[in-house]
Design a protein around this motif. Sequence first.
Motif, PDB file in Angstrom:
ATOM      1  N   LEU A  80       0.835  -1.202   0.000  1.00 47.07           N
ATOM      2  CA  LEU A  80       0.000   0.000   0.000  1.00 47.07           C
ATOM      3  C   LEU A  80       0.874   1.258   0.000  1.00 47.07           C
ATOM      4  N   ARG A  81       1.966   1.221   0.732  1.00 41.82           N
ATOM      5  CA  ARG A  81       2.890   2.354   0.783  1.00 41.82           C
ATOM      6  C   ARG A  81       3.482   2.605  -0.615  1.00 41.82           C
ATOM      7  N   ARG A  82       3.893   1.545  -1.285  1.00 44.77           N
ATOM      8  CA  ARG A  82       4.436   1.682  -2.645  1.00 44.77           C
ATOM      9  C   ARG A  82       3.377   2.223  -3.603  1.00 44.77           C
ATOM     10  N   PHE A  83       2.126   1.760  -3.464  1.00 46.19           N
ATOM     11  CA  PHE A  83       1.006   2.214  -4.307  1.00 46.19           C
ATOM     12  C   PHE A  83       0.791   3.718  -4.121  1.00 46.19           C
ATOM     13  N   ARG A  84       0.774   4.165  -2.859  1.00 45.31           N
ATOM     14  CA  ARG A  84       0.575   5.588  -2.565  1.00 45.31           C
ATOM     15  C   ARG A  84       1.682   6.437  -3.189  1.00 45.31           C
ATOM     16  N   GLU A  85       2.919   5.959  -3.038  1.00 48.30           N
ATOM     17  CA  GLU A  85       4.054   6.716  -3.569  1.00 48.30           C
ATOM     18  C   GLU A  85       4.036   6.736  -5.095  1.00 48.30           C
ATOM     19  N   ARG A  86       3.786   5.585  -5.707  1.00 53.02           N
ATOM     20  CA  ARG A  86       3.818   5.489  -7.166  1.00 53.02           C
ATOM     21  C   ARG A  86       2.777   6.395  -7.813  1.00 53.02           C
ATOM     22  N   ASP A  87       1.570   6.447  -7.225  1.00 53.32           N
ATOM     23  CA  ASP A  87       0.465   7.179  -7.840  1.00 53.32           C
ATOM     24  C   ASP A  87       0.092   8.459  -7.101  1.00 53.32           C
ATOM     25  N   ALA A  88       0.960   8.916  -6.198  1.00 55.61           N
ATOM     26  CA  ALA A  88       0.737  10.166  -5.456  1.00 55.61           C
ATOM     27  C   ALA A  88      -0.645  10.204  -4.808  1.00 55.61           C
ATOM     28  N   LEU A  89      -1.009   9.096  -4.165  1.00 52.90           N
ATOM     29  CA  LEU A  89      -2.307   9.007  -3.479  1.00 52.90           C
ATOM     30  C   LEU A  89      -2.160   9.697  -2.128  1.00 52.90           C
ATOM     31  N   THR A  90      -3.066  10.613  -1.825  1.00 50.57           N
ATOM     32  CA  THR A  90      -2.905  11.470  -0.645  1.00 50.57           C
ATOM     33  C   THR A  90      -3.956  11.200   0.425  1.00 50.57           C
ATOM     34  N   TYR A  91      -4.515  10.012   0.423  1.00 47.59           N
ATOM     35  CA  TYR A  91      -5.474   9.609   1.455  1.00 47.59           C
ATOM     36  C   TYR A  91      -5.033   8.249   1.982  1.00 47.59           C
ATOM     37  N   GLY A  92      -5.668   7.806   3.061  1.00 43.23           N
ATOM     38  CA  GLY A  92      -5.266   6.575   3.713  1.00 43.23           C
ATOM     39  C   GLY A  92      -5.672   5.319   2.959  1.00 43.23           C
ATOM     40  N   LEU A  93      -4.744   4.367   2.923  1.00 42.37           N
ATOM     41  CA  LEU A  93      -5.021   3.028   2.403  1.00 42.37           C
ATOM     42  C   LEU A  93      -4.867   2.050   3.565  1.00 42.37           C
ATOM     43  N   LEU A  94      -5.882   1.229   3.771  1.00 48.55           N
ATOM     44  CA  LEU A  94      -5.893   0.311   4.908  1.00 48.55           C
ATOM     45  C   LEU A  94      -5.697  -1.123   4.448  1.00 48.55           C
ATOM     46  N   SER A  95      -4.966  -1.883   5.272  1.00 54.17           N
ATOM     47  CA  SER A  95      -4.618  -3.264   4.976  1.00 54.17           C
ATOM     48  C   SER A  95      -5.564  -4.211   5.728  1.00 54.17           C
ATOM     49  N   ASP A  96      -6.218  -5.113   4.986  1.00 53.15           N
ATOM     50  CA  ASP A  96      -7.186  -6.036   5.595  1.00 53.15           C
ATOM     51  C   ASP A  96      -6.989  -7.477   5.095  1.00 53.15           C
ATOM     52  N   PRO A  97      -5.779  -8.053   5.286  1.00 54.10           N
ATOM     53  CA  PRO A  97      -5.550  -9.421   4.809  1.00 54.10           C
ATOM     54  C   PRO A  97      -6.394 -10.455   5.560  1.00 54.10           C
ATOM     55  N   GLY A  98      -6.846 -10.126   6.767  1.00 52.25           N
ATOM     56  CA  GLY A  98      -7.684 -11.043   7.549  1.00 52.25           C
ATOM     57  C   GLY A  98      -9.169 -10.902   7.253  1.00 52.25           C
ATOM     58  N   HIS A  99      -9.520  -9.994   6.339  1.00 48.81           N
ATOM     59  CA  HIS A  99     -10.907  -9.786   5.886  1.00 48.81           C
ATOM     60  C   HIS A  99     -11.841  -9.301   6.995  1.00 48.81           C
ATOM     61  N   VAL A 100     -11.316  -8.573   7.951  1.00 51.99           N
ATOM     62  CA  VAL A 100     -12.134  -8.062   9.059  1.00 51.99           C
ATOM     63  C   VAL A 100     -13.220  -7.125   8.526  1.00 51.99           C
ATOM     64  N   ALA A 101     -12.793  -6.051   7.852  1.00 50.82           N
ATOM     65  CA  ALA A 101     -13.761  -5.104   7.286  1.00 50.82           C
ATOM     66  C   ALA A 101     -14.399  -5.671   6.019  1.00 50.82           C
ATOM     67  N   LEU A 102     -13.622  -6.386   5.220  1.00 46.57           N
ATOM     68  CA  LEU A 102     -14.160  -6.983   3.985  1.00 46.57           C
ATOM     69  C   LEU A 102     -15.385  -7.841   4.290  1.00 46.57           C
ATOM     70  N   ASP A 103     -15.303  -8.669   5.322  1.00 49.18           N
ATOM     71  CA  ASP A 103     -16.445  -9.515   5.696  1.00 49.18           C
ATOM     72  C   ASP A 103     -17.577  -8.694   6.309  1.00 49.18           C
ATOM     73  N   ALA A 104     -17.221  -7.746   7.191  1.00 47.37           N
ATOM     74  CA  ALA A 104     -18.241  -6.945   7.879  1.00 47.37           C
ATOM     75  C   ALA A 104     -19.076  -6.116   6.901  1.00 47.37           C
ATOM     76  N   TYR A 105     -18.460  -5.698   5.794  1.00 53.45           N
ATOM     77  CA  TYR A 105     -19.158  -4.871   4.805  1.00 53.45           C
ATOM     78  C   TYR A 105     -19.704  -5.688   3.630  1.00 53.45           C
ATOM     79  N   GLY A 106     -19.501  -6.999   3.669  1.00 50.92           N
ATOM     80  CA  GLY A 106     -20.025  -7.851   2.604  1.00 50.92           C
ATOM     81  C   GLY A 106     -19.303  -7.667   1.281  1.00 50.92           C
ATOM     82  N   THR A 107     -18.007  -7.330   1.353  1.00 53.73           N
ATOM     83  CA  THR A 107     -17.247  -7.064   0.134  1.00 53.73           C
ATOM     84  C   THR A 107     -16.239  -8.163  -0.197  1.00 53.73           C
TER      85      THR A 107
END
Length: 158
Positions: A80-107
């Motif tokens: 995510l850090r590399r993605f932000r730097e490569r594309d000048a993304l200026t907002y937060g990117l969150l890591s969810d490999p355990g699917h905590v939010a992914l499951d909670a939001y049905g995504t």
Amino acid sequence: MSSVVLEPGTAAPDFTLPDHDEKPVTLSDLRGQGVVLFFYPEAMTPGCTTEACDFRDSLAALQAAGYTVLGISPDQPDKLRRFRERDALTYGLLSDPGHVALDAYGTWGEKTNYGRTYQGVIRSTFVIDVDGTVQHALYNVKATGHVARVRKLIGLEQ
């Protein structure tokens, strides 16, 4: 699709996930401001880059309207850090490999691509109001063009 489908008017499920710098971000800590949460399959892929850059290009208008933008994927913080730097993304990117939010939001659920069925991220965006309530739940969105739809839904465009 996952068995969970959030409807407008329901409370946004709370979560704490590490961001691109491995700092914890808790959704409920953002109460008092609107939040645009977008779930995407994988950093640095063509569709996700298009979507992320669209949010980047709309960030000033979204922030001026009182919204914080957060992107969530199963990627590790270093990617995510590399993605932000490569594309000048200026907002937060969150890591969810355990699917905590992914499951909670049905995504996280069944997807089909070129006739192959597999489990993955269902590209989706949620607009959450200042009280932590889901205003808009957009499932199965296209990478291209849906940021304009989000802008319209929150009144930034006619």
